[in-house]
Design a protein around this motif. Sequence first.
Motif, PDB file in Angstrom:
ATOM      1  N   ARG A 299       0.821  -1.215   0.000  1.00  0.00           N
ATOM      2  CA  ARG A 299       0.000   0.000   0.000  1.00  0.00           C
ATOM      3  C   ARG A 299       0.851   1.259   0.000  1.00  0.00           C
ATOM      4  N   ASP A 300       0.310   2.282  -0.642  1.00  0.00           N
ATOM      5  CA  ASP A 300       0.958   3.592  -0.642  1.00  0.00           C
ATOM      6  C   ASP A 300       0.489   4.372   0.578  1.00  0.00           C
ATOM      7  N   MET A 301       1.408   4.798   1.421  1.00  0.00           N
ATOM      8  CA  MET A 301       1.042   5.500   2.654  1.00  0.00           C
ATOM      9  C   MET A 301       1.067   7.016   2.507  1.00  0.00           C
ATOM     10  N   LEU A 302       1.469   7.535   1.350  1.00  0.00           N
ATOM     11  CA  LEU A 302       1.514   8.984   1.184  1.00  0.00           C
ATOM     12  C   LEU A 302       0.141   9.639   1.336  1.00  0.00           C
ATOM     13  N   PRO A 303      -0.944   9.052   0.803  1.00  0.00           N
ATOM     14  CA  PRO A 303      -2.252   9.692   1.013  1.00  0.00           C
ATOM     15  C   PRO A 303      -2.625   9.838   2.485  1.00  0.00           C
TER      16      PRO A 303
ATOM     17  N   LEU B 268      -1.262  15.761   7.546  1.00  0.00           N
ATOM     18  CA  LEU B 268      -0.731  17.120   7.414  1.00  0.00           C
ATOM     19  C   LEU B 268      -1.846  18.137   7.204  1.00  0.00           C
ATOM     20  N   GLN B 269      -2.856  17.736   6.465  1.00  0.00           N
ATOM     21  CA  GLN B 269      -3.991  18.638   6.223  1.00  0.00           C
ATOM     22  C   GLN B 269      -4.771  18.930   7.500  1.00  0.00           C
ATOM     23  N   GLN B 270      -4.591  18.072   8.512  1.00  0.00           N
ATOM     24  CA  GLN B 270      -5.246  18.289   9.807  1.00  0.00           C
ATOM     25  C   GLN B 270      -4.262  18.827  10.849  1.00  0.00           C
ATOM     26  N   SER B 271      -3.143  19.378  10.357  1.00  0.00           N
ATOM     27  CA  SER B 271      -2.133  20.037  11.194  1.00  0.00           C
ATOM     28  C   SER B 271      -1.460  19.098  12.189  1.00  0.00           C
ATOM     29  N   ILE B 272      -1.287  17.841  11.796  1.00  0.00           N
ATOM     30  CA  ILE B 272      -0.559  16.881  12.609  1.00  0.00           C
ATOM     31  C   ILE B 272       0.918  16.924  12.224  1.00  0.00           C
ATOM     32  N   ARG B 273       1.785  17.160  13.210  1.00  0.00           N
ATOM     33  CA  ARG B 273       3.216  17.235  12.933  1.00  0.00           C
ATOM     34  C   ARG B 273       3.775  15.845  12.646  1.00  0.00           C
ATOM     35  N   ILE B 274       4.627  15.743  11.629  1.00  0.00           N
ATOM     36  CA  ILE B 274       5.245  14.466  11.259  1.00  0.00           C
ATOM     37  C   ILE B 274       6.763  14.615  11.292  1.00  0.00           C
ATOM     38  N   THR B 275       7.399  13.803  12.121  1.00  0.00           N
ATOM     39  CA  THR B 275       8.858  13.752  12.194  1.00  0.00           C
ATOM     40  C   THR B 275       9.312  12.372  11.738  1.00  0.00           C
ATOM     41  N   ILE B 276      10.184  12.330  10.748  1.00  0.00           N
ATOM     42  CA  ILE B 276      10.692  11.060  10.224  1.00  0.00           C
ATOM     43  C   ILE B 276      12.213  11.074  10.309  1.00  0.00           C
ATOM     44  N   PHE B 277      12.787   9.975  10.804  1.00  0.00           N
ATOM     45  CA  PHE B 277      14.241   9.883  10.847  1.00  0.00           C
ATOM     46  C   PHE B 277      14.681   8.512  10.331  1.00  0.00           C
ATOM     47  N   SER B 278      15.750   8.518   9.533  1.00  0.00           N
ATOM     48  CA  SER B 278      16.239   7.293   8.901  1.00  0.00           C
ATOM     49  C   SER B 278      17.736   7.150   9.073  1.00  0.00           C
TER      50      SER B 278
ATOM     51  N   GLU C 256       5.282  17.825  -3.344  1.00  0.00           N
ATOM     52  CA  GLU C 256       4.797  18.252  -4.665  1.00  0.00           C
ATOM     53  C   GLU C 256       3.278  18.119  -4.751  1.00  0.00           C
ATOM     54  N   GLU C 257       2.754  17.005  -4.239  1.00  0.00           N
ATOM     55  CA  GLU C 257       1.298  16.783  -4.274  1.00  0.00           C
ATOM     56  C   GLU C 257       0.556  17.863  -3.482  1.00  0.00           C
ATOM     57  N   MET C 258       1.169  18.333  -2.399  1.00  0.00           N
ATOM     58  CA  MET C 258       0.513  19.286  -1.516  1.00  0.00           C
ATOM     59  C   MET C 258       0.915  20.738  -1.798  1.00  0.00           C
ATOM     60  N   ASN C 259       1.692  20.939  -2.855  1.00  0.00           N
ATOM     61  CA  ASN C 259       2.167  22.277  -3.205  1.00  0.00           C
ATOM     62  C   ASN C 259       2.938  22.939  -2.063  1.00  0.00           C
ATOM     63  N   ILE C 260       3.730  22.122  -1.370  1.00  0.00           N
ATOM     64  CA  ILE C 260       4.598  22.661  -0.330  1.00  0.00           C
ATOM     65  C   ILE C 260       5.925  23.030  -0.995  1.00  0.00           C
ATOM     66  N   LYS C 261       6.208  24.307  -1.071  1.00  0.00           N
ATOM     67  CA  LYS C 261       7.377  24.764  -1.811  1.00  0.00           C
ATOM     68  C   LYS C 261       8.599  25.003  -0.933  1.00  0.00           C
ATOM     69  N   SER C 262       8.365  25.255   0.343  1.00  0.00           N
ATOM     70  CA  SER C 262       9.459  25.715   1.206  1.00  0.00           C
ATOM     71  C   SER C 262      10.287  24.555   1.758  1.00  0.00           C
ATOM     72  N   THR C 263      10.874  23.775   0.878  1.00  0.00           N
ATOM     73  CA  THR C 263      11.735  22.682   1.321  1.00  0.00           C
ATOM     74  C   THR C 263      13.173  23.169   1.367  1.00  0.00           C
TER      75      THR C 263
ATOM     76  N   SER D 204      13.371  20.147   5.655  1.00  0.00           N
ATOM     77  CA  SER D 204      12.121  20.735   6.139  1.00  0.00           C
ATOM     78  C   SER D 204      11.165  20.916   4.977  1.00  0.00           C
ATOM     79  N   PHE D 205       9.952  20.398   5.148  1.00  0.00           N
ATOM     80  CA  PHE D 205       8.900  20.526   4.149  1.00  0.00           C
ATOM     81  C   PHE D 205       7.753  21.308   4.796  1.00  0.00           C
ATOM     82  N   GLY D 206       7.781  22.614   4.638  1.00  0.00           N
ATOM     83  CA  GLY D 206       6.778  23.427   5.308  1.00  0.00           C
ATOM     84  C   GLY D 206       7.008  23.433   6.808  1.00  0.00           C
ATOM     85  N   ASP D 207       5.945  23.684   7.566  1.00  0.00           N
ATOM     86  CA  ASP D 207       6.065  23.820   9.018  1.00  0.00           C
ATOM     87  C   ASP D 207       5.837  22.515   9.769  1.00  0.00           C
ATOM     88  N   LEU D 208       5.262  21.502   9.119  1.00  0.00           N
ATOM     89  CA  LEU D 208       4.809  20.326   9.846  1.00  0.00           C
ATOM     90  C   LEU D 208       5.585  19.050   9.555  1.00  0.00           C
ATOM     91  N   LEU D 209       6.257  18.986   8.417  1.00  0.00           N
ATOM     92  CA  LEU D 209       6.924  17.745   7.995  1.00  0.00           C
ATOM     93  C   LEU D 209       8.439  17.946   7.977  1.00  0.00           C
TER      94      LEU D 209
END
Length: 432
Positions: free
Chosen positions: A329-333, A339-349, A370-377, A394-399
């Motif tokens: 399954r694709d988990m991006l959706p 993110l659309q509900q203002s939930i902060r996402i922190t990912i570390f690899s 790109e899908e969400m039109n977040i430009k400030s990376t 950094s992808f916007g304020d939440l990701l």
Amino acid sequence: MNDLISKLPGQPDVNFRQFTGYIDVDDGAAGVSFFYYFVEAENDAMNQPLTVWLTGGPGCSSVGDAFSSVGPFITTKNARGLDRNLFSWNKVSNLLFIDSPIGSGWSYSNADGPYKNGDDSTKKLLVSFMQKWYEKYPNFKSKDLYVAGSSYAGHFVPNLASALLDDNKQSKELKFNVKGIALGNPLLRSKLEILARFDFFHARGQVDNVVYEQVKKECNTLDESNYFSKYETNWTNPCSLILEDNHLFPNLFDVIRDPCDGNLTDLSLGKELTKVSQGVDMCTFLRPDFYFNIPEVQRAFHGNRTNLPYPWMGCFMHKFLYNADDKNRDMLPVLKCLLQQSIRITIFSGDVDGLVPAVGTLKHLYKLAEEMNIKSTKEEAWSQENKEGGKKYSFGDLLTFFTVIGANHHVAFSKPSEALYLFTDFTVNRMH
């Protein structure tokens, strides 16, 4: 209070409380019960958030994982006692470890036959678990809630967080106060993770140019853009033959360190497992498989109420099955929805993880932006106590995405100090 642990065998004295027990999550004929381990924060527990930890597999025990990653204890070298984990996440949060799906750790079902699990059924049962857990621990209802985990928890964690938010929309009473999620080396788009391995190992000089170009040519039917097409994209036969050549990728979990050179038989003979490779105790994962089979431990832990006819194992217990299609399954959706509900996402690899390489995860997140039109990376180095930690994106304020230098597939195990720092500063502190 019936679930309160007085003290685990071989445990050092601590100033926080621990609880374990079962929550019956399905009152129907199946009779599903999830086992949990709840650890209060070291200080001022009633004013700290609650973090749910789910480990991956699928089929591994989150409770067992607590004793080799973010929980308060690590097993001793002979696996008969416990040492304090200096980088436990209960320094900044209350911690709740849940054995799920059915058949993981001490979780079980009364239904006959194998345990048939999948993403949707697991999500539904976890929501039921959280509702009933809060009934037992009502003081934590109002606390900020974070959901975290590693590996296949890249499915479990976003699914649960999203489902809890959906439940809020229908419920007139209990509201889940979801603030953020934290993911370590998450499996987000399984088939593309496989292709990312070739990028990762080619960059390291471990896959030659001929094989790499073959993969690019034969496996080009699957890419970032068509992954979540309603039409399933399958590998071509030539591509499948290359991907099935397993000898290409030895030691995917950690590509620079030697694995543990001991086994459970050594522990049963009273030997210590002490394999340390480049600063990491590589036997940490194995020792809970011994500790949790000690009868005194099981009694103190309120575990194994079904009297298993086979040993407890950290991963892949008896009768465990999981829907193969769900793994792709694709988990991006789901991340997009959070993110659309203002939930902060922190990912570390970890940058020496060959199983779910950071290069693939970064591609997924660029696609999501790109899908969400977040430009400030932006990309920059991050450090901890004047020591270089890796790269921060950094992808916007939440990701936010971090690579962790020298960390393997389980960052909290191989670089526990860095994992605690990232969780504290970029998940918990940013919401307060």
